[in-house]
Design a protein around this motif. Structure first.
Motif, PDB file in Angstrom:
ATOM      1  N   THR A 262       9.397  -2.436  -9.553  1.00 21.18           N
ATOM      2  CA  THR A 262       8.871  -3.518  -8.734  1.00 21.18           C
ATOM      3  C   THR A 262       7.601  -4.048  -9.385  1.00 21.18           C
ATOM      4  OG1 THR A 262       8.328  -4.199  -6.489  1.00 21.18           O
ATOM      5  CG2 THR A 262       7.490  -2.053  -7.162  1.00 21.18           C
ATOM      6  N   THR A 383      14.645  -9.013  10.514  1.00 18.40           N
ATOM      7  CA  THR A 383      14.088  -9.793   9.410  1.00 18.40           C
ATOM      8  C   THR A 383      13.192  -8.909   8.554  1.00 18.40           C
ATOM      9  OG1 THR A 383      12.567 -11.595   8.848  1.00 18.40           O
ATOM     10  CG2 THR A 383      12.399 -10.757  11.068  1.00 18.40           C
ATOM     11  N   VAL A 384      13.075  -9.283   7.271  1.00 15.57           N
ATOM     12  CA  VAL A 384      12.297  -8.478   6.316  1.00 15.57           C
ATOM     13  C   VAL A 384      11.949  -9.277   5.066  1.00 15.57           C
ATOM     14  CG1 VAL A 384      14.354  -7.591   5.094  1.00 15.57           C
ATOM     15  CG2 VAL A 384      12.237  -6.291   5.022  1.00 15.57           C
ATOM     16  N   GLY A 385      10.942  -8.813   4.375  1.00 12.78           N
ATOM     17  CA  GLY A 385      10.688  -9.260   3.008  1.00 12.78           C
ATOM     18  C   GLY A 385       9.460 -10.116   2.826  1.00 12.78           C
ATOM     19  N   PRO A 387       6.286 -12.494   5.449  1.00 10.10           N
ATOM     20  CA  PRO A 387       5.915 -12.825   6.829  1.00 10.10           C
ATOM     21  C   PRO A 387       6.862 -13.881   7.387  1.00 10.10           C
ATOM     22  CG  PRO A 387       4.007 -12.933   5.356  1.00 10.10           C
ATOM     23  CD  PRO A 387       5.213 -12.763   4.489  1.00 10.10           C
ATOM     24  N   TRP A 411       8.267  -4.498   8.751  1.00 10.88           N
ATOM     25  CA  TRP A 411       7.361  -4.545   7.589  1.00 10.88           C
ATOM     26  C   TRP A 411       7.483  -3.242   6.814  1.00 10.88           C
ATOM     27  CZ3 TRP A 411       3.642  -1.282   5.730  1.00 10.88           C
ATOM     28  CH2 TRP A 411       2.986  -1.729   4.579  1.00 10.88           C
ATOM     29  N   TRP A 412       7.692  -3.369   5.523  1.00 11.31           N
ATOM     30  CA  TRP A 412       7.709  -2.201   4.645  1.00 11.31           C
ATOM     31  C   TRP A 412       7.716  -2.652   3.198  1.00 11.31           C
ATOM     32  CZ3 TRP A 412      12.574  -0.228   2.323  1.00 11.31           C
ATOM     33  CH2 TRP A 412      13.679  -1.042   2.579  1.00 11.31           C
ATOM     34  N   GLN A 413       7.857  -1.720   2.264  1.00  7.89           N
ATOM     35  CA  GLN A 413       7.741  -2.021   0.834  1.00  7.89           C
ATOM     36  C   GLN A 413       8.650  -1.102   0.024  1.00  7.89           C
ATOM     37  OE1 GLN A 413       3.468  -0.863   0.729  1.00  7.89           O
ATOM     38  NE2 GLN A 413       3.075  -3.021   0.330  1.00  7.89           N
ATOM     39  N   GLU A 415       7.765   0.891  -2.048  1.00  8.54           N
ATOM     40  CA  GLU A 415       7.076   2.175  -2.112  1.00  8.54           C
ATOM     41  C   GLU A 415       7.244   3.008  -0.846  1.00  8.54           C
ATOM     42  OE1 GLU A 415       5.877  -0.783  -2.823  1.00  8.54           O
ATOM     43  OE2 GLU A 415       4.646  -0.740  -4.635  1.00  8.54           O
ATOM     44  N   SER A 498      -1.897  -0.741   0.859  1.00  7.41           N
ATOM     45  CA  SER A 498      -0.612  -1.449   0.847  1.00  7.41           C
ATOM     46  C   SER A 498      -0.613  -2.713   0.014  1.00  7.41           C
ATOM     47  CB  SER A 498      -0.222  -1.822   2.283  1.00  7.41           C
ATOM     48  OG  SER A 498      -1.065  -2.888   2.736  1.00  7.41           O
ATOM     49  N   ASP A 500      -1.404  -5.544   1.326  1.00  5.50           N
ATOM     50  CA  ASP A 500      -1.111  -6.631   2.266  1.00  5.50           C
ATOM     51  C   ASP A 500      -2.293  -6.883   3.204  1.00  5.50           C
ATOM     52  OD1 ASP A 500       1.480  -6.636   1.277  1.00  5.50           O
ATOM     53  OD2 ASP A 500       2.345  -6.975   3.253  1.00  5.50           O
ATOM     54  N   LEU A 512       1.413  -9.305   9.966  1.00  7.19           N
ATOM     55  CA  LEU A 512       1.288  -9.187   8.515  1.00  7.19           C
ATOM     56  C   LEU A 512       1.061 -10.567   7.930  1.00  7.19           C
ATOM     57  CD1 LEU A 512       1.416  -6.357   7.543  1.00  7.19           C
ATOM     58  CD2 LEU A 512       2.980  -6.581   9.456  1.00  7.19           C
ATOM     59  N   LYS A 521       5.288 -13.514  -3.200  1.00  6.89           N
ATOM     60  CA  LYS A 521       6.567 -13.275  -2.535  1.00  6.89           C
ATOM     61  C   LYS A 521       7.316 -14.590  -2.551  1.00  6.89           C
ATOM     62  CE  LYS A 521       7.611  -9.248  -1.329  1.00  6.89           C
ATOM     63  NZ  LYS A 521       8.923  -8.803  -0.919  1.00  6.89           N
ATOM     64  N   ARG A 526       9.566 -10.096  -5.029  1.00 10.84           N
ATOM     65  CA  ARG A 526       8.196  -9.710  -5.370  1.00 10.84           C
ATOM     66  C   ARG A 526       7.960  -9.991  -6.858  1.00 10.84           C
ATOM     67  NH1 ARG A 526       6.289  -3.727  -3.601  1.00 10.84           N
ATOM     68  NH2 ARG A 526       4.622  -3.444  -5.116  1.00 10.84           N
TER      69      ARG A 526
HETATM   70  O1  PRX Z   1       3.981  -8.388   1.363  1.00 13.49           O
HETATM   71  C1  PRX Z   1       4.834  -7.529   2.080  1.00 13.49           C
HETATM   72  C2  PRX Z   1       6.208  -8.168   2.154  1.00 13.49           C
HETATM   73  O2  PRX Z   1       6.943  -7.632   1.082  1.00 13.49           O
HETATM   74  C3  PRX Z   1       6.144  -6.719   0.329  1.00 13.49           C
HETATM   75  C4  PRX Z   1       7.009  -5.623  -0.214  1.00 13.49           C
HETATM   76  O3  PRX Z   1       7.938  -6.156  -1.085  1.00 13.49           O
HETATM   77  P1  PRX Z   1       9.107  -5.269  -1.675  1.00 13.49           P
HETATM   78  O4  PRX Z   1       8.531  -4.036  -2.253  1.00 13.49           O
HETATM   79  O5  PRX Z   1       9.893  -6.156  -2.581  1.00 13.49           O
HETATM   80  O6  PRX Z   1       9.962  -4.857  -0.453  1.00 13.49           O
HETATM   81  C5  PRX Z   1      10.569  -5.856   0.309  1.00 13.49           C
HETATM   82  C6  PRX Z   1      11.438  -5.275   1.392  1.00 13.49           C
HETATM   83  C7  PRX Z   1      10.858  -4.175   2.153  1.00 13.49           C
HETATM   84  C8  PRX Z   1       5.109  -6.265   1.299  1.00 13.49           C
HETATM   85  O7  PRX Z   1       3.976  -5.741   0.633  1.00 13.49           O
HETATM   86  N1  PRX Z   1       6.905  -7.869   3.406  1.00 13.49           N
HETATM   87  C9  PRX Z   1       7.991  -7.088   3.562  1.00 13.49           C
HETATM   88  N2  PRX Z   1       8.409  -7.108   4.842  1.00 13.49           N
HETATM   89  C10 PRX Z   1       7.567  -7.914   5.516  1.00 13.49           C
HETATM   90  C11 PRX Z   1       6.600  -8.394   4.604  1.00 13.49           C
HETATM   91  N3  PRX Z   1       5.597  -9.187   5.006  1.00 13.49           N
HETATM   92  C12 PRX Z   1       5.538  -9.535   6.301  1.00 13.49           C
HETATM   93  N4  PRX Z   1       6.439  -9.126   7.219  1.00 13.49           N
HETATM   94  C13 PRX Z   1       7.474  -8.326   6.874  1.00 13.49           C
HETATM   95  N5  PRX Z   1       8.355  -7.949   7.801  1.00 13.49           N
END
Ligand code: PRX
Length: 652
Positions: A262, A383-385, A387, A411-413, A415, A498, A500, A512, A521, A526
């Motif tokens: 990543t 939803t994900v990825g 904001p 929200w997650w990453q 990592e 994080s 973020d 977030l 993003k 990413r």
């Molecule tokens: O900035 C945040 C955003 O995606 C980043 C993580 O990217 P990646 O490692 O490619 O993983 C994406 C899928 C989990 C974060 O640091 N992000 C992910 N989910 C959200 C988000 N920002 C806001 N809301 C979310 N639900």
């Protein structure tokens, strides 16, 4: 997104969900932090262990935490064998739909058989425990099959998103030292075959470790097969024999399961390393808490398996739970703009886990495409990825969810391995707010810090940190434990940084707000600005480059590059097109800049530092503010004029 415009006071209670105050959720969260040993030893029972762990967490060497350190298991056993031995044997594990509309299904038993076949083939090719297997495949069933087969024999998979360039592939393959590459002849995109093997072939001369290339026949297009090195996937399976069985390797909970690259704040991608036991327990429970899938569900996570969302929620979480997952190879607007809604209707999808970029794109297409279809099977949305802006959230809620369905904003990453902040419909659903991921899941000790590492008040923006370990957290960065420590725990020892921005509202909900570092993003992908800058300056025409994100109505953010040229080169549309092509071939199409602005000078301080703040102001059309530290005050006016001219030209 600015924290001042967020709808802190808007609450939604979807009519088909049981929404309540959140006491139960809060209690479970508190319990998990107060007594993590007891909490997780109970939760770990959802997994089949060859040797159950006697200890939950070894935290003697932070930040290298070891979850379930003496436990032994195999993740493919948990995803397959245990269901095959139960009444789920003939239940569908996967329903796959290709770009051209073809559908293939796999029961748990069928999946188990093919995984065993491939595991045998990999073994025959010399893959042993700990060996890396690189995977460069589109979303076809052979992708999860390869991951499970690798995991079955104790190998470590490293998936490279199939849209990456030959160069990006070679960098990743060489970094992890894989000796096998699994790829495909091609994939279908907008109804046409696109080659993947050709791309791999361009990179393979620079991958000295690769001994075997296994090629899935997907499109049937002509490909070069190098004698002695390249073998067809179906031939490898046939050689393994129709009834191959491979004993699943008993792995330590802490043995690595995969590496996934990543982007970070330097030019070199980070090889995020996840382990086996902690990751699986986290994958299982996060899916259960957030979406609470049952045997009746068909769970569609739209992410490509080339990214973490696909790893965790298209493979390990749904299969370990024994539910039916839906996989889609293709484009959301091919052959028509209702492809998703058509899929949901035809397959009876019950859980749709989508993305803000897709929602914004569908908003642009118009709600008539959604309304054409019977979406009554849906029971929950996600939803994900990136904001999700409140308008997109409300559209998703009203048009797709009809005001009945909860939206699980997770929200997650890469990592974190799995969801971190998300509504927990599997524990207790609290009222939703449009654009808030709500509250941390159990074990997630989240806080928001200012620059000095002090927790901020409600309503004040800061950076999101996690103050204690959780089972799904990355183990390290592949062969770079110093960078791991430095990147995530370097700012405040013991505290996970994080990257973020976030704000908490007076009710304690987390919102977030996007990246706080040099990471973009773009449509949820990413991309490190430094990666783009390094690629640009590697071109003979470019002297210096500064890349930043510009807000975009659909993709959230797009990269814009400001470059100065070497002597002998002059700005032209041809050179601009060439630089765009250069980015596409060195990184991949996802990193394509929205604009390349060729300027005489970049705005710098007298000490030579690029004043990115000023470039950002040019992009958003904001006042420049204080320019007194600029080395050459005229340069920024020139840049502004050049940028505005280019914008006009691009929007013509
Ligand atoms: O900035 C945040 C955003 O995606 C980043 C993580 O990217 P990646 O490692 O490619 O993983 C994406 C899928 C989990 C974060 O640091 N992000 C992910 N989910 C959200 C988000 N920002 C806001 N809301 C979310 N639900």
């Amino acid at each position: 997104m600015s924290e001042t415009s967020l709808p802190f006071n808007e609450k939604y209670s979807p009519s088909n969900a049981k929404v309540s105050s959140g006491e139960k959720r809060k209690k479970e969260w508190e319990e998990s932090l107060k007594n993590p040993q007891e909490y997780w030893s109970e939760k770990a029972k959802a997994i089949d262990w060859f040797k159950p762990p006697s200890k939950v967490l070894d935290d003697s060497n932070p930040p290298f935490y070891k979850w379930f350190p003496d436990g032994e298991l195999n993740i493919s056993y948990n995803a397959l064998d245990r269901h095959v031995k139960s009444n789920r044997k003939n239940k569908l594990a996967y329903i796959w739909e290709g770009e051209m509309g073809e559908v293939k299904t796999y029961t748990y038993y069928q999946l188990y058989r093919e995984v065993n076949g491939l595991a045998k083939a990999l073994k025959d090719f010399g893959v042993k425990k700990g060996d890396r297997v690189a995977v460069f495949l589109p979303v076809i069933p052979e992708l999860p099959i390869t991951l499970l087969a690798t995991a079955r024999i104790g190998g470590v998979h490293a998936v490279v998103f199939s849209g990456f360039s030959a160069e990006a592939l070679a960098d990743r393959v060489n970094d992890c030292g894989a000796k096998i590459l699994v790829t495909a002849d091609g994939s279908f995109r907008r109804g046409k075959p696109v080659s993947i093997k050709d791309n791999a072939d361009r990179g393979l001369p620079n991958m000295p470790n690769i001994e075997k290339v296994i090629v899935v026949k997907r499109t049937g297009q002509a490909v070069q097969m190098k004698e002695g090195r390249d073998v067809w996937y179906h031939d490898a399976l046939a050689s393994a024999g129709a009834n191959a069985y491979v004993e699943p390797e008993s792995l330590k909970s802490t043995d690595p399961l995969f590496i996934l690259y990543t982007s970070g704040t330097t030019g070199k991608p980070k090889g995020v390393q996840h382990g086996t036991g902690g990751y699986l327990v986290w994958a299982y429970w996060t899916l259960k808490w957030a979406f609470n899938p049952t045997d009746e569900d068909i769970f569609w996570c739209v992410a490509d398996i080339g990214w973490i969302t696909g790893h965790t929620y298209n493979v390990y979480a749904p299969l370990s739970m024994g539910i039916t997952a839906f996989l889609f190879e293709g484009t959301p607007d091919y052959p028509a703009q209702d492809r998703w809604w058509d899929i949901i209707e035809r397959h009876g999808i019950t859980i749709l886990y989508g993305t803000p970029t897709a929602v914004r794109m569908f908003m642009k297409f118009g709600e008539q495409w959604v309304l054409k279809h019977d979406l009554s099977t849906l029971r929950i949305l996600g939803t994900v990825g990136e904001p999700i802006n409140p308008e997109a959230w409300k559209w998703y809620y009203r048009v797709v969810g009809k005001g009945k369905l909860a939206i699980i904003d997770t929200w997650w990453q890469t990592e974190t391995g799995g969801f971190m902040i998300s509504p927990a419909s599997g524990i207790e659903l609290t009222p939703l707010k449009p654009g808030s991921a709500t509250f941390p899941l159990p074990s997630i000790n989240a806080d928001i810090y200012d620059e000095k590492g002090q927790p901020v008040q409600a309503g004040t923006k800061g950076v999101l940190v996690i103050k204690s370990p959780w089972p799904g957290m990355l183990q390290t960065l592949w062969k770079d434990s110093d960078r791991f420590k430095q990147t995530y725990f370097g700012r405040w020892p013991g505290i996970y940084y994080s990257g973020d921005y976030s704000v908490r509202d007076p009710d304690g909900y987390f919102w977030l707000l996007g990246r706080a570092d040099e990471v973009l993003k773009v449509a949820g992908h990413r991309i490190g600005t430094v990666e783009l800058e390094s690629a640009l300056v590697a071109h003979p025409a470019v002297s210096e480059a500064a890349v930043m994100g510009k807000e975009d109505a659909v993709k959230g953010e797009v990269p814009v590059a400001f470059v100065t040229l070497r002597s002998g080169f002059t700005p032209s549309d041809e050179l601009r097109a060439e630089l765009i092509k250069h980015i596409r071939t060195t990184i991949g199409p996802i990193a394509t800049p929205d604009a390349i602005v060729m300027v005489n000078k970049l705005p710098k301080t007298r000490s030579g530092k690029i004043m990115r703040r000023l470039l950002k102001a040019v992009l958003v059309g904001a006042p420049l503010g204080d320019t007194s530290t600029l080395e050459d005050e005229g340069s920024i006016e020139d840049i502004k004029a050049t940028y505005n001219d280019l914008r006009k030209q691009l929007t013509k």
